[in-house]
Write a protein that holds these residues in place. Structure first.
Motif, mmCIF file in Angstrom:
data_model
loop_
_atom_site.group_PDB
_atom_site.id
_atom_site.type_symbol
_atom_site.label_atom_id
_atom_site.label_comp_id
_atom_site.label_asym_id
_atom_site.label_seq_id
_atom_site.Cartn_x
_atom_site.Cartn_y
_atom_site.Cartn_z
ATOM 1 N N TRP A 121 10.457 7.864 -58.770
ATOM 2 C CA TRP A 121 11.473 6.842 -59.567
ATOM 3 C C TRP A 121 12.814 7.096 -58.729
ATOM 4 C CZ3 TRP A 121 10.493 2.680 -61.715
ATOM 5 C CH2 TRP A 121 9.326 2.415 -62.672
ATOM 6 N N ALA A 122 13.020 8.189 -57.922
ATOM 7 C CA ALA A 122 14.206 8.304 -57.083
ATOM 8 C C ALA A 122 14.270 7.573 -55.914
ATOM 9 C CB ALA A 122 14.440 9.885 -56.721
ATOM 10 N N ASP A 123 12.685 6.995 -55.467
ATOM 11 C CA ASP A 123 12.477 6.340 -54.259
ATOM 12 C C ASP A 123 12.750 4.847 -54.342
ATOM 13 O OD1 ASP A 123 11.740 5.565 -51.765
ATOM 14 O OD2 ASP A 123 9.623 5.906 -52.229
ATOM 15 N N PRO A 124 13.650 4.156 -53.806
ATOM 16 C CA PRO A 124 14.055 2.774 -54.135
ATOM 17 C C PRO A 124 12.745 1.811 -53.719
ATOM 18 C CG PRO A 124 15.671 3.803 -52.328
ATOM 19 C CD PRO A 124 14.542 4.897 -52.887
ATOM 20 N N ASP A 125 11.779 2.175 -52.947
ATOM 21 C CA ASP A 125 10.709 1.337 -52.599
ATOM 22 C C ASP A 125 9.754 1.352 -53.644
ATOM 23 O OD1 ASP A 125 11.636 0.566 -49.948
ATOM 24 O OD2 ASP A 125 10.673 2.448 -49.118
ATOM 25 N N TYR A 126 9.651 2.515 -54.580
ATOM 26 C CA TYR A 126 8.636 2.767 -55.411
ATOM 27 C C TYR A 126 9.280 1.889 -56.874
ATOM 28 C CZ TYR A 126 5.780 4.805 -59.054
ATOM 29 O OH TYR A 126 5.181 5.060 -60.432
ATOM 30 N N VAL A 127 10.486 2.137 -56.903
ATOM 31 C CA VAL A 127 11.123 1.147 -58.014
ATOM 32 C C VAL A 127 10.887 -0.198 -57.586
ATOM 33 C CG1 VAL A 127 13.405 0.400 -59.047
ATOM 34 C CG2 VAL A 127 12.834 2.894 -58.651
ATOM 35 N N ALA A 128 11.200 -0.918 -56.550
ATOM 36 C CA ALA A 128 10.944 -2.234 -56.205
ATOM 37 C C ALA A 128 9.441 -2.704 -56.587
ATOM 38 C CB ALA A 128 11.303 -2.484 -54.942
ATOM 39 N N ALA A 129 8.602 -1.814 -56.014
ATOM 40 C CA ALA A 129 7.091 -2.154 -56.284
ATOM 41 C C ALA A 129 6.805 -2.101 -57.828
ATOM 42 C CB ALA A 129 6.318 -0.990 -55.616
ATOM 43 N N GLN A 130 7.361 -1.305 -58.702
ATOM 44 C CA GLN A 130 7.116 -1.276 -60.008
ATOM 45 C C GLN A 130 7.618 -2.509 -60.571
ATOM 46 O OE1 GLN A 130 5.001 0.760 -61.725
ATOM 47 N NE2 GLN A 130 4.598 1.714 -59.778
#
Length: 181
Positions: A121-130
């Motif tokens: 969750w600290a990764d911005p790409d993962y947050v955008a995908a979720q």
């Protein structure tokens, strides 16, 4: 001599034991400690062999040895009564410790998985995908496509029908379903 310091032999004579009676000193010549073999011993009266084959009568225990046996038995029972609860508590505590160790190991695994989730969750790409997957968000300029499947709609319809059904309707459905098999 007292009665306790004498033993009666098979011929009826009394002989002195290796221990003197209480309070008395032994007088006379010291006993020799030489060991004689069975063949050098004098034969018993009647010409019988002293090797044990001729003896049919078993020696009875004296009251003194019975008392000793009773005391030893009572001591063993006492120790068993004293030690048994201690051993039982030791075993239960060891089981408790092993359960706690298993619980700690499970919690360590949970901590590891939570740290991994936190790192994701600290990764911005993962947050955008979720956000796009779970909430239906899209960045400006991108087209969002939502697929509606029959499986999801069937589950929703089944859940709504379960909510509206009465208890006797549920029973009737189970009776009908049991007759089909």
């Amino acid at each position: 001599m007292t009665r306790d310091s004498r033993k009666t032999t098979t011929t009826g004579r009394s002989r002195e034991t290796s221990r003197p009676a209480t309070g008395r000193r032994r007088t006379g010549p010291a006993r020799s400690t030489t060991v004689r073999s069975a063949s050098s011993r004098p034969a018993a009266s009647g010409g019988k062999d002293r090797t044990g084959a001729g003896r049919a009568v078993r020696k009875q225990r004296s009251p003194r040895s019975m008392r000793r046996l009773a005391v030893v038995g009572a001591l063993i029972v006492f120790l068993a009564v004293v030690i048994a609860p201690t051993v039982r508590s030791y075993v239960s505590e060891r089981q408790h410790v092993s359960r706690l160790q298993a619980q700690v190991a499970a919690q360590q695994q949970d901590i590891t998985s939570l740290k991994e989730t936190k790192r994701k969750w600290a990764d911005p790409d993962y947050v955008a995908a979720q956000a796009g997957k779970r909430l239906g968000f899209a960045k400006p300029g991108k087209t969002l496509t939502v697929y509606v499947t029959d499986e999801k709609s069937k589950r929703v319809a089944a859940a709504k029908s379960q909510e509206k059904q009465t208890w006797y309707g549920t029973i009737w459905k189970s009776v009908v379903a049991s007759g089909e098999h």
